[in-house]
Design a protein around this motif. Structure first.
Motif, PDB file in Angstrom:
ATOM      1  N   ALA A 225      -6.738  16.535 -19.898  1.00  0.00           N
ATOM      2  CA  ALA A 225      -6.590  15.823 -18.625  1.00  0.00           C
ATOM      3  C   ALA A 225      -6.508  14.312 -18.839  1.00  0.00           C
ATOM      4  O   ALA A 225      -5.618  13.643 -18.299  1.00  0.00           O
ATOM      5  N   THR A 226      -7.429  13.763 -19.620  1.00  0.00           N
ATOM      6  CA  THR A 226      -7.417  12.309 -19.839  1.00  0.00           C
ATOM      7  C   THR A 226      -6.197  11.889 -20.650  1.00  0.00           C
ATOM      8  O   THR A 226      -5.626  10.816 -20.419  1.00  0.00           O
ATOM      9  N   GLY A 227      -5.782  12.740 -21.587  1.00  0.00           N
ATOM     10  CA  GLY A 227      -4.615  12.410 -22.391  1.00  0.00           C
ATOM     11  C   GLY A 227      -3.342  12.336 -21.573  1.00  0.00           C
ATOM     12  O   GLY A 227      -2.499  11.463 -21.789  1.00  0.00           O
ATOM     13  N   THR A 228      -3.175  13.243 -20.602  1.00  0.00           N
ATOM     14  CA  THR A 228      -1.980  13.222 -19.768  1.00  0.00           C
ATOM     15  C   THR A 228      -2.034  12.085 -18.755  1.00  0.00           C
ATOM     16  O   THR A 228      -1.013  11.468 -18.454  1.00  0.00           O
ATOM     17  N   VAL A 229      -3.220  11.792 -18.235  1.00  0.00           N
ATOM     18  CA  VAL A 229      -3.368  10.639 -17.338  1.00  0.00           C
ATOM     19  C   VAL A 229      -3.009   9.344 -18.067  1.00  0.00           C
ATOM     20  O   VAL A 229      -2.364   8.455 -17.496  1.00  0.00           O
ATOM     21  N   ASN A 230      -3.400   9.245 -19.322  1.00  0.00           N
ATOM     22  CA  ASN A 230      -3.086   8.041 -20.102  1.00  0.00           C
ATOM     23  C   ASN A 230      -1.587   7.868 -20.327  1.00  0.00           C
ATOM     24  O   ASN A 230      -1.138   6.778 -20.698  1.00  0.00           O
ATOM     25  N   GLN A 231      -0.821   8.930 -20.126  1.00  0.00           N
ATOM     26  CA  GLN A 231       0.641   8.826 -20.191  1.00  0.00           C
ATOM     27  C   GLN A 231       1.257   8.760 -18.794  1.00  0.00           C
ATOM     28  O   GLN A 231       2.420   9.084 -18.578  1.00  0.00           O
ATOM     29  N   ASN A 232       0.421   8.316 -17.829  1.00  0.00           N
ATOM     30  CA  ASN A 232       0.864   7.992 -16.470  1.00  0.00           C
ATOM     31  C   ASN A 232       1.235   9.185 -15.603  1.00  0.00           C
ATOM     32  O   ASN A 232       1.984   9.054 -14.632  1.00  0.00           O
ATOM     33  N   HIS A 233       0.685  10.354 -15.931  1.00  0.00           N
ATOM     34  CA  HIS A 233       0.875  11.516 -15.070  1.00  0.00           C
ATOM     35  C   HIS A 233      -0.349  11.675 -14.171  1.00  0.00           C
ATOM     36  O   HIS A 233      -1.380  11.040 -14.382  1.00  0.00           O
ATOM     37  N   GLU A 234      -0.216  12.515 -13.151  1.00  0.00           N
ATOM     38  CA  GLU A 234      -1.290  12.716 -12.178  1.00  0.00           C
ATOM     39  C   GLU A 234      -1.990  14.039 -12.470  1.00  0.00           C
ATOM     40  O   GLU A 234      -1.326  15.066 -12.636  1.00  0.00           O
ATOM     41  N   VAL A 235      -3.315  13.998 -12.491  1.00  0.00           N
ATOM     42  CA  VAL A 235      -4.082  15.194 -12.856  1.00  0.00           C
ATOM     43  C   VAL A 235      -5.215  15.406 -11.868  1.00  0.00           C
ATOM     44  O   VAL A 235      -5.963  14.481 -11.549  1.00  0.00           O
ATOM     45  N   THR A 236      -5.326  16.639 -11.405  1.00  0.00           N
ATOM     46  CA  THR A 236      -6.474  17.069 -10.608  1.00  0.00           C
ATOM     47  C   THR A 236      -7.111  18.267 -11.301  1.00  0.00           C
ATOM     48  O   THR A 236      -6.402  19.175 -11.756  1.00  0.00           O
TER      49      THR A 236
ATOM     50  N   ASN B 182      -2.923  18.879 -37.276  1.00  0.00           N
ATOM     51  CA  ASN B 182      -2.919  19.961 -36.285  1.00  0.00           C
ATOM     52  C   ASN B 182      -3.766  19.739 -35.040  1.00  0.00           C
ATOM     53  O   ASN B 182      -3.450  20.334 -33.995  1.00  0.00           O
ATOM     54  N   PHE B 183      -4.825  18.944 -35.106  1.00  0.00           N
ATOM     55  CA  PHE B 183      -5.840  18.995 -34.065  1.00  0.00           C
ATOM     56  C   PHE B 183      -6.126  17.666 -33.365  1.00  0.00           C
ATOM     57  O   PHE B 183      -7.226  17.464 -32.853  1.00  0.00           O
ATOM     58  N   THR B 184      -5.152  16.770 -33.322  1.00  0.00           N
ATOM     59  CA  THR B 184      -5.373  15.502 -32.610  1.00  0.00           C
ATOM     60  C   THR B 184      -5.068  15.681 -31.128  1.00  0.00           C
ATOM     61  O   THR B 184      -4.294  16.553 -30.720  1.00  0.00           O
ATOM     62  N   GLN B 185      -5.664  14.807 -30.324  1.00  0.00           N
ATOM     63  CA  GLN B 185      -5.401  14.839 -28.888  1.00  0.00           C
ATOM     64  C   GLN B 185      -3.928  14.576 -28.593  1.00  0.00           C
ATOM     65  O   GLN B 185      -3.319  15.258 -27.762  1.00  0.00           O
ATOM     66  N   ASP B 186      -3.335  13.593 -29.267  1.00  0.00           N
ATOM     67  CA  ASP B 186      -1.929  13.261 -29.024  1.00  0.00           C
ATOM     68  C   ASP B 186      -1.022  14.465 -29.251  1.00  0.00           C
ATOM     69  O   ASP B 186      -0.094  14.717 -28.471  1.00  0.00           O
ATOM     70  N   ARG B 187      -1.280  15.201 -30.322  1.00  0.00           N
ATOM     71  CA  ARG B 187      -0.433  16.356 -30.627  1.00  0.00           C
ATOM     72  C   ARG B 187      -0.552  17.407 -29.531  1.00  0.00           C
ATOM     73  O   ARG B 187       0.452  17.977 -29.077  1.00  0.00           O
ATOM     74  N   MET B 188      -1.775  17.681 -29.099  1.00  0.00           N
ATOM     75  CA  MET B 188      -1.974  18.678 -28.045  1.00  0.00           C
ATOM     76  C   MET B 188      -1.331  18.229 -26.739  1.00  0.00           C
ATOM     77  O   MET B 188      -0.605  19.000 -26.086  1.00  0.00           O
ATOM     78  N   VAL B 189      -1.571  16.990 -26.351  1.00  0.00           N
ATOM     79  CA  VAL B 189      -1.055  16.482 -25.078  1.00  0.00           C
ATOM     80  C   VAL B 189       0.468  16.493 -25.067  1.00  0.00           C
ATOM     81  O   VAL B 189       1.097  16.948 -24.103  1.00  0.00           O
ATOM     82  N   ASN B 190       1.082  16.005 -26.134  1.00  0.00           N
ATOM     83  CA  ASN B 190       2.545  15.962 -26.178  1.00  0.00           C
ATOM     84  C   ASN B 190       3.156  17.360 -26.166  1.00  0.00           C
ATOM     85  O   ASN B 190       4.218  17.582 -25.571  1.00  0.00           O
TER      86      ASN B 190
ATOM     87  N   GLY C 263      -9.562   8.281 -14.463  1.00  0.00           N
ATOM     88  CA  GLY C 263      -8.235   8.492 -13.921  1.00  0.00           C
ATOM     89  C   GLY C 263      -7.932   9.908 -13.479  1.00  0.00           C
ATOM     90  O   GLY C 263      -6.876  10.165 -12.897  1.00  0.00           O
ATOM     91  N   VAL C 264      -8.843  10.830 -13.738  1.00  0.00           N
ATOM     92  CA  VAL C 264      -8.649  12.238 -13.373  1.00  0.00           C
ATOM     93  C   VAL C 264      -9.394  12.522 -12.070  1.00  0.00           C
ATOM     94  O   VAL C 264     -10.583  12.218 -11.950  1.00  0.00           O
ATOM     95  N   ARG C 265      -8.684  13.086 -11.094  1.00  0.00           N
ATOM     96  CA  ARG C 265      -9.357  13.496  -9.856  1.00  0.00           C
ATOM     97  C   ARG C 265     -10.064  14.826 -10.107  1.00  0.00           C
ATOM     98  O   ARG C 265      -9.435  15.813 -10.502  1.00  0.00           O
ATOM     99  N   VAL C 266     -11.360  14.855  -9.865  1.00  0.00           N
ATOM    100  CA  VAL C 266     -12.165  16.054 -10.109  1.00  0.00           C
ATOM    101  C   VAL C 266     -12.713  16.547  -8.771  1.00  0.00           C
ATOM    102  O   VAL C 266     -13.460  15.838  -8.097  1.00  0.00           O
ATOM    103  N   VAL C 267     -12.311  17.743  -8.394  1.00  0.00           N
ATOM    104  CA  VAL C 267     -12.763  18.368  -7.151  1.00  0.00           C
ATOM    105  C   VAL C 267     -13.714  19.500  -7.516  1.00  0.00           C
ATOM    106  O   VAL C 267     -13.312  20.473  -8.170  1.00  0.00           O
ATOM    107  N   ARG C 268     -14.972  19.346  -7.132  1.00  0.00           N
ATOM    108  CA  ARG C 268     -15.986  20.362  -7.453  1.00  0.00           C
ATOM    109  C   ARG C 268     -16.345  21.115  -6.175  1.00  0.00           C
ATOM    110  O   ARG C 268     -16.783  20.521  -5.193  1.00  0.00           O
ATOM    111  N   LEU C 269     -16.170  22.429  -6.227  1.00  0.00           N
ATOM    112  CA  LEU C 269     -16.442  23.268  -5.077  1.00  0.00           C
ATOM    113  C   LEU C 269     -17.870  23.805  -5.119  1.00  0.00           C
ATOM    114  O   LEU C 269     -18.434  24.007  -6.198  1.00  0.00           O
ATOM    115  N   PRO C 270     -18.471  24.037  -3.949  1.00  0.00           N
ATOM    116  CA  PRO C 270     -19.869  24.487  -3.905  1.00  0.00           C
ATOM    117  C   PRO C 270     -20.069  25.824  -4.623  1.00  0.00           C
ATOM    118  O   PRO C 270     -19.277  26.753  -4.455  1.00  0.00           O
ATOM    119  N   ARG C 271     -21.125  25.878  -5.414  1.00  0.00           N
ATOM    120  CA  ARG C 271     -21.446  27.093  -6.151  1.00  0.00           C
ATOM    121  C   ARG C 271     -22.669  27.747  -5.543  1.00  0.00           C
ATOM    122  O   ARG C 271     -23.729  27.121  -5.416  1.00  0.00           O
TER     123      ARG C 271
END
Length: 410
Positions: free
Chosen positions: A57-68, A385-393, A85-93
């Motif tokens: 979520a943070t990786g995609t937001v850092n590339q100017n996309h919108e994340v909820t 294999n396991f960097t955030q950039d690789r996964m996000v891209n 930068g990530v909108r987090v909506v927490r529903l009642p449990r």
């Protein structure tokens, strides 16, 4: 003689759309993506799946996309906030049953957030949220199912949940798994191999760089514990810490255990029973990033002695690999043996076998050059294999392929 085109509302809308297309063409995937992640929990809740979603979520937001992120709260409250930068909506449990948050409002809240999104990414297993998605049959938004792990412990309940899982995977436009081993060993995804893509999990690994504060903490830890193996994880049965303690009884090694969970008391008492209290330290949960980094840097190797396929990947493995630490893991029918390459980045042993685990510990503790070489290999494998950039891209590329046909059709 040329005439000035008449300004109409329709023309203004078309011009505005063209400017949006030009603007979006400057982004990495060709357009701005609105991504909805549906998960059990999110930061600050600690868990492997939650860590992956946070990084993605943070990786995609850092590339100017919108994340909820739409998830469960840990209380009977609704909350909505922006975290990095990530909108987090927490529903009642209402409560928790068999590791499933009973968040009934998924059933009516999910529609408006699916309507908002360009692509919907459901992180499974999450039975209640999956059922809510399946019931949105009229919604044709691109649906991505990220299959994290099999349901191993609650087999009786799985019989009830299985049709929902199968329906969701059937409806999904794409399915992602974190290792090739999932395609080999996870039965639920085998029927959908034609739409499964392997995207390994990745992290930022900000803990890799030894700041003056981390160096100070490393020196303090080394002075207190000396050389030691490190275990990090929730203290739950499938982690196999009891097997590790019995193995340690057969060696002269030390062990530091980071984590909390329902088996704390049992395993602490087992330590006393085995007379290992002078060589084993339970340090509990660590929330301070510098302190966590210091415990990894100060260790000789990381040990993950899990005994069941509930251990599907092991995020802590790549956290240790990023710091150049060798690994000792078990040969499970899951992604773990793919993450830790046998004889290259570490050692593998059969699960539930203290004797062979003890031999692996002795092998590493007695061979500094082997530890160093495997640690170097681990660091290299992490970078490849396991960097955030690789996964996000990789995910952004997948989102684009899922959305583009709809954009063209529109």
């Amino acid at each position: 003689m040329s005439t000035v085109p008449k300004v109409t509302a329709e023309r203004v809308r078309n011009e505005w759309k063209s400017w949006i297309v030009v603007f979006r063409s400057k982004t990495k995937v060709g357009f701005i993506v609105k991504i909805l992640h549906i998960s059990k929990y999110y930061e600050p809740f600690k868990g492997g799946i939650e860590k992956v979603i946070l990084e993605l979520a943070t990786g995609t937001v850092n590339q100017n996309h919108e994340v909820t992120v739409l998830c469960s709260n840990e209380t009977w409250d609704y909350s909505e906030e922006i975290i990095a930068g990530v909108r987090v909506v927490r529903l009642p449990r209402l409560s928790v049953a068999f590791s499933q948050p009973l968040t009934m409002s998924f059933m009516w809240e999910i529609k408006k957030w699916i309507d908002w999104a360009d692509v919907v990414q459901v992180h499974t297993p999450n039975p209640l949220a999956e059922l809510a998605c399946v019931l949105q049959e009229e919604n044709k938004k691109p649906l991505l199912a990220t299959y994290h792990c099999d349901v191993v412990r609650q087999q009786k309940l799985y019989k009830v949940y299985k049709p929902v899982s199968h329906k969701l995977l059937s409806r999904a436009h794409q399915i992602t798994v974190s290792t090739p081993n999932h395609l080999q060993f996870s039965e639920p995804v085998k029927d959908f191999k034609d739409k499964v893509e392997v995207i390994p999990f990745g992290i930022r690994a900000k803990h890799v760089h030894k700041t003056p504060e981390i160096n100070r903490l490393v020196a303090k830890i080394k002075q207190e514990f000396g050389n030691y193996y490190l275990f990090v994880g929730r203290l739950v049965p499938y982690k196999g810490v009891d097997v590790l303690l019995h193995a340690l009884k057969q060696t002269n090694d030390r062990l530091v255990i980071i984590g909390q969970g329902p088996r704390w008391d049992d395993w602490f008492q087992l330590t006393q029973h085995l007379k290992l209290q002078d060589r084993v330290r339970f340090v509990g949960r660590i929330d301070n990033d510098d302190e966590f980094a210091a415990y990894i840097h100060a260790s000789d190797a990381l040990v993950l002695p899990s005994i069941s396929e509930a251990e599907a990947f092991g995020i802590v493995l790549i956290e240790a690999m990023a710091c150049g630490k060798p690994l000792v893991t078990t040969n499970l029918k899951s992604g773990v043996p793919w993450v830790n390459q046998k004889g290259v980045t570490g050692l593998q042993v059969e699960p539930k076998n203290p004797m062979v685990l003890a031999q692996a510990l002795r092998t590493l503790s007695e061979n500094h050059e082997l530890r160093q070489k495997m640690g170097e290999n681990a660091r290299l494998r992490f970078e490849q294999n396991f960097t955030q950039d690789r996964m996000v891209n990789s995910y952004l590329s997948l989102y684009e392929r899922m959305i583009k046909p709809l954009k063209v059709a529109a």
